[in-house]
Design a protein around this motif. Structure first.
Motif, PDB file in Angstrom:
ATOM      1  N   MET A 131       3.200  -0.094  -4.228  1.00 60.47           N
ATOM      2  CA  MET A 131       1.941   0.656  -4.334  1.00 60.47           C
ATOM      3  C   MET A 131       0.955  -0.095  -5.226  1.00 60.47           C
ATOM      4  O   MET A 131      -0.235  -0.191  -4.910  1.00 60.47           O
ATOM      5  CB  MET A 131       2.218   2.054  -4.894  1.00 60.47           C
ATOM      6  N   ASN A 140      -0.316  -3.178  -3.230  1.00 61.52           N
ATOM      7  CA  ASN A 140      -1.299  -2.804  -2.208  1.00 61.52           C
ATOM      8  C   ASN A 140      -2.616  -2.369  -2.830  1.00 61.52           C
ATOM      9  O   ASN A 140      -3.708  -2.686  -2.317  1.00 61.52           O
ATOM     10  CB  ASN A 140      -0.749  -1.689  -1.328  1.00 61.52           C
ATOM     11  N   GLU A 141      -2.531  -1.629  -3.941  1.00 57.20           N
ATOM     12  CA  GLU A 141      -3.753  -1.174  -4.600  1.00 57.20           C
ATOM     13  C   GLU A 141      -4.517  -2.355  -5.186  1.00 57.20           C
ATOM     14  O   GLU A 141      -5.755  -2.407  -5.117  1.00 57.20           O
ATOM     15  CB  GLU A 141      -3.419  -0.156  -5.683  1.00 57.20           C
ATOM     16  N   THR A 142      -3.791  -3.316  -5.749  1.00 59.86           N
ATOM     17  CA  THR A 142      -4.444  -4.521  -6.274  1.00 59.86           C
ATOM     18  C   THR A 142      -5.137  -5.275  -5.151  1.00 59.86           C
ATOM     19  O   THR A 142      -6.292  -5.695  -5.284  1.00 59.86           O
ATOM     20  CB  THR A 142      -3.415  -5.439  -6.946  1.00 59.86           C
ATOM     21  N   ARG A 156      -6.150  -4.102  -2.330  1.00 61.40           N
ATOM     22  CA  ARG A 156      -7.279  -3.303  -1.836  1.00 61.40           C
ATOM     23  C   ARG A 156      -8.504  -3.493  -2.716  1.00 61.40           C
ATOM     24  O   ARG A 156      -9.625  -3.655  -2.228  1.00 61.40           O
ATOM     25  CB  ARG A 156      -6.883  -1.831  -1.790  1.00 61.40           C
ATOM     26  N   LEU A 157      -8.302  -3.458  -4.025  1.00 59.65           N
ATOM     27  CA  LEU A 157      -9.420  -3.561  -4.960  1.00 59.65           C
ATOM     28  C   LEU A 157      -9.928  -4.991  -5.098  1.00 59.65           C
ATOM     29  O   LEU A 157     -11.117  -5.214  -5.356  1.00 59.65           O
ATOM     30  CB  LEU A 157      -8.998  -3.032  -6.334  1.00 59.65           C
ATOM     31  N   HIS A 215     -11.979  -0.774   2.473  1.00 63.34           N
ATOM     32  CA  HIS A 215     -11.011  -0.679   1.372  1.00 63.34           C
ATOM     33  C   HIS A 215     -11.524   0.159   0.205  1.00 63.34           C
ATOM     34  O   HIS A 215     -10.750   0.826  -0.482  1.00 63.34           O
ATOM     35  CB  HIS A 215     -10.660  -2.072   0.854  1.00 63.34           C
ATOM     36  N   GLN A 263      -6.078   6.889   4.053  1.00 59.60           N
ATOM     37  CA  GLN A 263      -5.125   6.214   3.181  1.00 59.60           C
ATOM     38  C   GLN A 263      -4.806   4.843   3.754  1.00 59.60           C
ATOM     39  O   GLN A 263      -4.531   4.688   4.942  1.00 59.60           O
ATOM     40  CB  GLN A 263      -3.847   7.035   3.047  1.00 59.60           C
ATOM     41  N   HIS A 285      -2.605   1.281   3.797  1.00 56.16           N
ATOM     42  CA  HIS A 285      -1.314   0.662   3.480  1.00 56.16           C
ATOM     43  C   HIS A 285      -1.143  -0.521   4.417  1.00 56.16           C
ATOM     44  O   HIS A 285      -1.960  -0.759   5.321  1.00 56.16           O
ATOM     45  CB  HIS A 285      -0.172   1.669   3.642  1.00 56.16           C
TER      46      HIS A 285
END
Length: 489
Positions: free
Chosen positions: A363, A366-368, A370-371, A407, A414, A416
């Motif tokens: 998580m 993926n969040e890194t 995305r940002l 993103h 959501q 992923h």
């Protein structure tokens, strides 16, 4: 343009833009005039269709200067956001002398990216002439169709999940050794240190070059020179960024050619590294792999691994430093893995099963991604006139898919790794073959860092987007080993 890259405040940017305007305009004008014999994109309209709204900006130069203005926010580019508000999610502009359709619409993005390998060919990858010259005319990025698919499978041979399972222990030992080295220093620029770590690991596995030796350091210096001029205007005059970039590429290619020649003269009896695999592949009857194509690929692999992965790791630690709750949850997950090994007969390294079980770690990764949006835009060229949502994309025009708009959309679905709107590794048949390598390397760094060390930011760490991600002041941290029962605060 180097002044703009290094500027970190608004006044410096404005001054730099004023100075650069004349030079940039003249450079693009000369480049375009020298390219007049090349075919130009058509703008033939289909009945009942029209071009998307937008502005083509100044003659020739278009809106290039506005597009390249640096910004520091984690939001989408001000250049893009202003035009979305004015024109909507799909608009036209002109960048570096080229007419461009910019898409921030998820459905249009999906259509553009999937078309390359789906039935009738409507779009194909596009890169500027200077970028193709820098990366190599026969690089994986420039190849099309079945040849690209074949070459992508060759990359997966070394960086796909099956190969990574066997490389996991070596990756972990290599990472642990470098972390110990960094912890012995009062301060380390983590962006440069991680880049060096990953480069040395890659060239060891690809070329059997012993890590952390002088030949490897010289090899890395060639890539550093190459990287510094990667985003530059194609002015091949000694001293310019483009010239330095090409000199770096030339130096790296010479090293690769020498290694290949030495291996042919003294071949291994069995496969020892990826170079052995490539030479064997070239010898196969009917193989499309020529020496030039192989060398371009061998040049691309080290760069692709160390640059993107190091940026993702540093950005992750930048965010984790600002979100202690997320860091604490990440630490708990990795300490639980260590605790599960207590009393076990298994070796102390991370197993593939444990890597796949790192739910919160994935998580965070993926969040890194995305940002971070390492790739600010994915470019395609329309092969024929295409109608999309009532608008015309003329044949020959460039389409820039802008992943960050999806993103970073707070109202979006959501995201992923299995989502068609999650484009951090590209999309369609061009999905990055090194995606799993990036995620595995990030997970290994997290595991050792949060369970054995703590870190403190000394200097830098604030990224600037130009429009890609850079760290103008680096990311200087102090890393110190902690007792087994302690963890990062």
């Amino acid at each position: 343009m180097e002044m703009i890259i290094m500027s970190s405040n608004g006044s410096s940017v404005i001054q730099s833009l004023s100075v650069a305007l004349g030079v940039l305009f003249f450079s693009i004008l000369c480049y375009r005039l020298l390219s007049t014999r090349r075919s130009r994109p058509t703008a033939k309209c289909m009945i009942g269709t029209k071009l998307p709204p937008g502005s083509m900006g100044l003659p020739i130069i278009g809106e290039t200067l506005q597009f390249f203005v640096p910004y520091t926010s984690d939001d989408i580019s001000p250049f893009i956001s202003k035009r979305i508000q004015r024109y909507g999610p799909v608009f036209k502009t002109r960048l570096i002398g080229k007419p461009v359709i910019v898409s921030t619409d998820p459905e249009v993005n999906h259509l553009v990216l999937k078309q390359e390998g789906d039935g009738e060919l409507l779009f194909q990858p596009w890169y500027s002439d200077s970028f193709n010259e820098i990366m190599g005319s026969d690089s994986l990025l420039a190849l099309q169709g079945s040849v690209h698919k074949y070459m992508r499978n060759l990359v997966l041979e070394e960086f796909g999940p099956e190969r990574l399972k066997s490389l996991l222990a070596d990756m972990e030992r290599h990472t642990a050794r470098h972390l110990r080295s960094w912890s012995a220093r009062p301060s380390v620029d983590l962006k440069e240190a991680v880049s060096t770590m990953i480069h040395s690991f890659t060239v060891e596995k690809v070329f059997s070059m012993k890590a952390d030796t002088e030949p490897v350091r010289k090899f890395k210096q060639c890539y550093d020179a190459f990287l510094r001029g990667l985003i530059s205007f194609p002015i091949y005059i000694p001293g310019t960024s483009f010239w330095k970039c090409m000199q770096g590429r030339k130096g790296a290619l010479n090293i690769i050619k020498n290694l290949m020649e030495q291996r042919r003269e003294s071949p291994h009896k069995e496969r020892m590294d990826y170079l052995d695999f490539m030479i064997a592949e070239m010898k196969k009857d009917g193989s499309p792999l020529t020496e030039k194509v192989a060398i371009d690929l061998l040049f691309l692999l080290p760069f692709a691994t160390f640059e993107s992965t190091s940026s993702c790791i540093v950005t992750a630690l930048h965010y984790l430093s600002k979100h202690p709750a997320a860091l604490e949850e990440l630490t708990r997950e990795h300490e639980a893995i260590l605790k599960g090994k207590e009393g076990s007969t298994e070796s102390g390294g991370i197993s593939w099963k444990e890597y796949k079980s790192m739910t919160f770690t994935h998580m965070v990764i993926n969040e890194t991604l995305r940002l971070t949006n390492i790739v600010p835009g994915i470019f395609r060229k329309a092969i024929k006139d295409v109608e999309v949502n009532g608008y015309l994309i003329p044949a020959g025009w460039t389409v820039m898919v802008y992943p960050a708009s999806v993103h970073l959309n707070p109202k979006g679905q959501q995201l992923h790794s299995g989502s068609q709107n999650f484009m951090v590794f590209g999309g369609g048949v061009r999905l990055c073959a090194g995606a799993d390598f990036v995620k595995v390397q990030m997970a290994i760094v997290f595991h050792h860092l949060v369970t054995k060390y703590r870190w403190e930011v000394i200097k830098g760490g604030e990224p600037i987007r130009y429009p890609g991600l850079i760290f103008p002041e680096g990311f200087h941290v102090n890393i110190s080993a902690v007792k087994k029962e302690s963890h990062q605060k």
